[in-house]
Design a protein around this motif. Structure first.
Motif, PDB file in Angstrom:
ATOM      1  N   ALA A 155     102.611 107.693  77.050  1.00 18.60           N
ATOM      2  CA  ALA A 155     102.350 107.112  75.886  1.00 18.60           C
ATOM      3  C   ALA A 155     103.313 106.218  75.295  1.00 18.60           C
ATOM      4  O   ALA A 155     102.986 105.059  74.699  1.00 18.60           O
ATOM      5  N   LEU A 156     104.573 106.229  75.655  1.00 21.07           N
ATOM      6  CA  LEU A 156     105.697 105.034  75.399  1.00 21.07           C
ATOM      7  C   LEU A 156     105.327 103.853  76.029  1.00 21.07           C
ATOM      8  O   LEU A 156     105.486 102.651  75.462  1.00 21.07           O
ATOM      9  N   THR A 157     104.878 104.069  77.398  1.00 24.08           N
ATOM     10  CA  THR A 157     104.724 102.850  78.082  1.00 24.08           C
ATOM     11  C   THR A 157     103.518 102.101  77.546  1.00 24.08           C
ATOM     12  O   THR A 157     103.421 101.030  77.575  1.00 24.08           O
ATOM     13  N   PHE A 158     102.384 102.824  77.164  1.00 25.62           N
ATOM     14  CA  PHE A 158     101.301 102.159  76.636  1.00 25.62           C
ATOM     15  C   PHE A 158     101.722 101.268  75.346  1.00 25.62           C
ATOM     16  O   PHE A 158     101.159 100.135  75.353  1.00 25.62           O
ATOM     17  N   LEU A 159     102.340 101.909  74.429  1.00 26.75           N
ATOM     18  CA  LEU A 159     102.691 101.248  73.337  1.00 26.75           C
ATOM     19  C   LEU A 159     103.349 100.162  73.553  1.00 26.75           C
ATOM     20  O   LEU A 159     103.411  98.851  72.876  1.00 26.75           O
ATOM     21  N   VAL A 160     104.562 100.266  74.410  1.00 30.69           N
ATOM     22  CA  VAL A 160     105.575  99.059  74.678  1.00 30.69           C
ATOM     23  C   VAL A 160     104.691  97.823  75.397  1.00 30.69           C
ATOM     24  O   VAL A 160     104.676  96.795  75.229  1.00 30.69           O
ATOM     25  N   PHE A 161     103.819  98.316  76.330  1.00 29.54           N
ATOM     26  CA  PHE A 161     102.951  97.369  77.025  1.00 29.54           C
ATOM     27  C   PHE A 161     101.984  96.583  76.194  1.00 29.54           C
ATOM     28  O   PHE A 161     101.787  95.351  76.119  1.00 29.54           O
ATOM     29  N   VAL A 162     101.316  97.202  75.161  1.00 27.38           N
ATOM     30  CA  VAL A 162     100.488  96.809  74.221  1.00 27.38           C
ATOM     31  C   VAL A 162     101.267  95.909  73.368  1.00 27.38           C
ATOM     32  O   VAL A 162     100.883  94.590  72.922  1.00 27.38           O
TER      33      VAL A 162
END
Length: 205
Positions: A155-162
């Protein structure tokens, strides 16, 4: 779930890697929605590494030099292939308007998944990283704990990448309005991916 886990995860995710470069490139070339697809694909690419860690396959990779080397060089070949594709195709960063047909969307997600799947260091990272945050007395619930922590990491990966994708999309108009800047941006992404591939090939276990 501890504050130390969240902070450490954010530091690891924020460090630029092949997934970040892929998301930035797609954000510049295709806009925010395309960057979200790239971020989604890169996030899904983490799933096999989490499952491998839970199943103990990462331990096999760590113990078997041959298995590790095979997976590593598959990753190297894939990164170099993407780099070469960027250099060969002069229109790689020119996707036109911010519209993504279904076929192109699936291809973007698939490439994002492959970008993170073919990374043996990620498996070893989860092998060494996640167990440190499992409570000492949770032996019977260790699998569930690791899946929860892995889910939070995703979830953190997705938010940071977005976030990275939004930044790239914000610069899209300035970049695409300058043909020479497009060419140099494309070469820069290709060089970065090629460098990561060579670095992975020369890295020690």
């Amino acid at each position: 779930m501890t504050l130390e886990f969240l902070i450490t995860s954010l530091v690891v995710i924020l460090l630029p890697g092949s997934g970040v470069i892929y998301t930035l490139a797609l954000g510049i070339s295709g806009g925010f929605r395309v960057a979200v697809l790239a971020a989604f694909g890169c996030t899904l690419g983490i799933v096999p590494h989490i499952l491998a860690s839970v199943a103990g396959l990462a331990a096999v990779l760590h113990a078997s030099a041959l298995a590790f080397e095979v997976l590593r060089y598959i990753g190297v070949a894939y990164l170099l292939f993407i780099a070469w594709s960027l250099l060969r195709d002069s229109n790689a960063l020119d996707l036109g308007p911010e519209q993504t047909p279904a076929g192109k969307a699936s291809r973007i997600v698939r490439k994002g998944i492959l970008t993170n799947i073919f990374n043996p260091k990620l498996s070893l990272f989860f092998l060494a990283f996640l167990p440190q945050f499992i409570p000492a007395g949770a032996s019977g619930e260790a699998t569930g704990e690791m899946l929860v922590l892995g889910g939070v990491f995703m979830a953190l990966t997705f938010l940071v990448f977005v976030g990275y994708g939004a930044l790239a999309a914000g610069l899209r108009r300035q970049v695409l309005s300058r043909p020479k800047l497009i060419a140099w941006t494309q070469r820069g992404f290709a060089a970065a991916l090629g460098f990561m591939g060579l670095r992975l090939a020369l890295a020690d276990r």
